[in-house]
Design an enzyme around this catalytic site. Structure first.
Site, PDB file in Angstrom:
ATOM      1  N   SER A   1       0.827  -1.214   0.000  1.00 46.19           N
ATOM      2  CA  SER A   1       0.000   0.000   0.000  1.00 46.19           C
ATOM      3  C   SER A   1       0.857   1.258   0.000  1.00 46.19           C
ATOM      4  CB  SER A   1      -0.900  -0.007   1.238  1.00 46.19           C
ATOM      5  OG  SER A   1      -0.116  -0.114   2.403  1.00 46.19           O
TER       6      SER A   1
ATOM      7  N   THR B   1     -38.817  28.937  -7.024  1.00 42.03           N
ATOM      8  CA  THR B   1     -39.104  27.590  -6.527  1.00 42.03           C
ATOM      9  C   THR B   1     -39.463  26.786  -7.768  1.00 42.03           C
ATOM     10  OG1 THR B   1     -41.456  28.010  -6.181  1.00 42.03           O
ATOM     11  CG2 THR B   1     -40.027  28.429  -4.294  1.00 42.03           C
TER      12      THR B   1
ATOM     13  N   SER C   1     -14.228  26.437 -26.870  1.00 40.42           N
ATOM     14  CA  SER C   1     -14.498  25.198 -27.594  1.00 40.42           C
ATOM     15  C   SER C   1     -13.508  25.079 -28.734  1.00 40.42           C
ATOM     16  CB  SER C   1     -15.934  25.232 -28.126  1.00 40.42           C
ATOM     17  OG  SER C   1     -16.050  24.380 -29.259  1.00 40.42           O
TER      18      SER C   1
ATOM     19  N   LYS D   1     -17.734  30.121 -28.177  1.00 43.83           N
ATOM     20  CA  LYS D   1     -18.101  29.550 -26.876  1.00 43.83           C
ATOM     21  C   LYS D   1     -17.216  30.007 -25.712  1.00 43.83           C
ATOM     22  CE  LYS D   1     -20.760  26.710 -26.057  1.00 43.83           C
ATOM     23  NZ  LYS D   1     -21.090  25.324 -26.305  1.00 43.83           N
TER      24      LYS D   1
ATOM     25  N   ASN E   1     -17.242  28.416 -22.084  1.00 46.72           N
ATOM     26  CA  ASN E   1     -17.912  27.355 -21.330  1.00 46.72           C
ATOM     27  C   ASN E   1     -17.559  27.373 -19.840  1.00 46.72           C
ATOM     28  OD1 ASN E   1     -19.188  26.298 -23.611  1.00 46.72           O
ATOM     29  ND2 ASN E   1     -17.394  25.062 -24.145  1.00 46.72           N
TER      30      ASN E   1
ATOM     31  N   GLU F   1     -18.655  23.074 -14.008  1.00 47.89           N
ATOM     32  CA  GLU F   1     -19.127  21.724 -14.351  1.00 47.89           C
ATOM     33  C   GLU F   1     -18.281  20.652 -13.669  1.00 47.89           C
ATOM     34  OE1 GLU F   1     -20.809  21.890 -18.799  1.00 47.89           O
ATOM     35  OE2 GLU F   1     -18.903  22.900 -18.519  1.00 47.89           O
TER      36      GLU F   1
ATOM     37  N   GLN G   1      -7.231  -1.471   5.025  1.00 50.17           N
ATOM     38  CA  GLN G   1      -6.234  -0.804   4.190  1.00 50.17           C
ATOM     39  C   GLN G   1      -6.910  -0.048   3.030  1.00 50.17           C
ATOM     40  OE1 GLN G   1      -2.367  -2.656   3.599  1.00 50.17           O
ATOM     41  NE2 GLN G   1      -2.816  -2.705   1.410  1.00 50.17           N
TER      42      GLN G   1
ATOM     43  N   LYS H   1      -8.038   4.162   2.695  1.00 51.89           N
ATOM     44  CA  LYS H   1      -7.270   5.382   2.428  1.00 51.89           C
ATOM     45  C   LYS H   1      -7.505   5.989   1.056  1.00 51.89           C
ATOM     46  CE  LYS H   1      -4.038   3.401   5.513  1.00 51.89           C
ATOM     47  NZ  LYS H   1      -4.898   2.189   5.493  1.00 51.89           N
TER      48      LYS H   1
END
Ligand code: ARG
Length: 461
Positions: free
Chosen positions: A26, A158, A280, A286, A288, A293, A325, A328
């Site tokens: 590990s 809402t 893009s 674009k 973005n 995201e 183990q 982690k």
């Protein structure tokens, strides 16, 4: 003569199979807390002196040997040996190589079972502090952004439908509340995290009269665990941290989602800072919201990591099992993710440019003060259900005429209820609407200002 594991090879005739070694080691993961392993060992060695297992001179050798190893790892000169399973055995073997036989006394009464959980808790206490500091930074960004906007009208939603007017400051402070709860949750979990397991041995305890309370004090733990069998097998504190991280990440994802929606050209409520957006490769126009995201997308793995940990625990008999183990990788992945996600979200909040006019446009849309109209009728003595019904009729009329409620004439309104007077128009004004919501926590500027003052005190702003 076969090469056997130096720490536990005594009873074995055979060397561990290569694939078993590869399957079980590990080191790539647990070397993350080499520093805590060394700190734990020094504190334990000190306790062994008091317990008369080690002489002072031996302790000095062990301490300086461990410090040397620390420096070597820090400067990337340490040779991690995969056949030595994990960080604990790597460091112990290196110590023996450095200072000779005296190193063999260090593990007296200790087991990797109480060692690993001590290291982990120390590491997590540090990470918890980092997460809390980052959360405070994010909360500061929110408060600073909210403060000038207590009278800035925006539509409250809402069902993602325009509902009632609120202020932008109030809306931003809603996220502040979420992150304040997150911060409190981490603080609360620190209590169980800050209990020292060292001195529990493999599971049964320690015969060498090590002073566990003293070890706890020297390592900065608030208390010691009370049952050695539980102490070596308990991973609840990891589940707790993973839950806290998941919920924080869900909150980050919610604000990210809103920023994504708000920055769309359809909404056009805000511009995200250019340095946090990407273009893009095909569509030249674009911009973005990729960072938002990724904050939203990354939250998914924190939920997965929590479920992985809970699933890991559910079938384990007492006490320690090697299954643990596997605790982690999900823990470290979630910690790393949430720290960077909080950081990027703070930057998004701080750099967001709100299009106040666009928001205001929508405030004068969708009969946003219809509830105020109904409440006006209540104040004139009508029961709310009746008032609601009359307001519905007024909305119908307005829609038929393609007008706003406020544009209906008093004559038209009086046809719906004789109780309606000229003063109704005051109730159809969005600013009057927010000013009237003076309940504690409400959207009235006076209330939001109070929330902000309190937040600034809490954050030392
Ligand atoms: N690498 C192990 C873990 O993370 C350390 C403890 C090993 N203990 C044992 N009895 N094999 O859990």
């Amino acid at each position: 003569m076969v090469k056997k594991n130096r720490s536990w090879g005594g009873r074995f005739k055979q060397e561990t199979a290569k694939n078993a070694l590869a399957f079980s080691n590990s080191i790539e993961i647990d070397k993350t807390f080499y520093l805590e392993d060394i700190q734990g060992s020094i504190a334990y060695a000190e306790a062994l002196v008091k317990a008369k297992v080690l002489k002072s001179s031996e302790f000095k050798k062990i301490k300086s040997g461990l410090n040397q190893i620390h420096k070597k790892i820090d400067s990337n000169k340490f040779n991690w040996n995969k056949s030595l399973e994990d960080v604990h055995m790597n460091i112990e073997a290196a110590l023996e190589k450095n200072i000779g036989d005296v190193a063999k006394k260090l593990h007296t009464g200790r087991s990797r079972n109480d060692q690993v959980v001590t290291d982990l808790k120390l590491y997590m206490l540090k990470k918890s502090e980092e997460i809390k500091t980052s959360l405070r930074e994010l909360m500061k960004s929110l408060v600073q952004k909210a403060e000038p906007e207590t009278e800035t009208l925006i539509p409250g939603f809402t069902h993602l439908q325009i509902a009632q007017p609120v202020s932008l400051g109030h809306h931003l402070m809603a996220y502040y509340e979420m992150f304040k709860r997150d911060l409190n949750r981490f603080e609360f979990s620190d209590v169980s995290l800050s209990t020292l397991p060292l001195g529990s041995g493999a599971l049964a305890g320690n015969r060498f009269k090590v002073d566990r309370k003293k070890i706890a004090k020297s390592l900065g733990f608030r208390a010691i665990t009370q049952n050695s069998i539980d102490a070596v097998s308990d991973r609840d504190f990891i589940a707790e941290m993973l839950f806290n991280i998941s919920l924080t990440s869900i909150h980050l994802s919610r604000i990210a989602e809103e920023f994504i929606i708000w920055s769309s050209s359809q909404f056009n409520y805000l511009q995200l800072p250019e340095e946090l957006c990407t273009g893009s490769s095909i569509m030249p126009q674009k911009k973005n919201p990729d960072m938002a995201e990724l904050v939203r997308g990354g939250a998914a793995k924190t939920i997965g990591n929590l479920v992985a940990l809970l699933s890991l625990l559910k079938n384990q008999p007492l006490a320690y099992n090697r299954d643990n183990q596997e605790d982690k990788a999900p823990l470290f992945a979630s910690i790393d993710y949430v720290l960077s996600a909080i950081d990027i979200t703070s930057a998004m909040v701080a750099g967001a440019q709100f299009n106040i006019d666009e928001m205001l446009n929508d405030v004068f849309d969708g009969h946003i003060c219809a509830t105020d109209f109904a409440e006006y009728l209540v104040l004139k003595g009508l029961p709310f259900r009746e008032a609601h019904n009359i307001t519905g009729k007024a909305v119908q009329l307005a829609e038929k005429k393609d007008a706003l409620l406020i544009e209906l004439s008093l004559i038209e309104l009086k046809k719906l209820s004789k109780k309606i007077e000229k003063d109704v128009y005051k109730y159809l004004d969005p600013m009057a609407s927010i000013s009237a919501k003076t309940s504690i926590g409400g959207t009235a500027p006076s209330q939001v200002k109070k929330q902000i003052i309190k937040a600034k005190i809490d954050l030392n702003l």
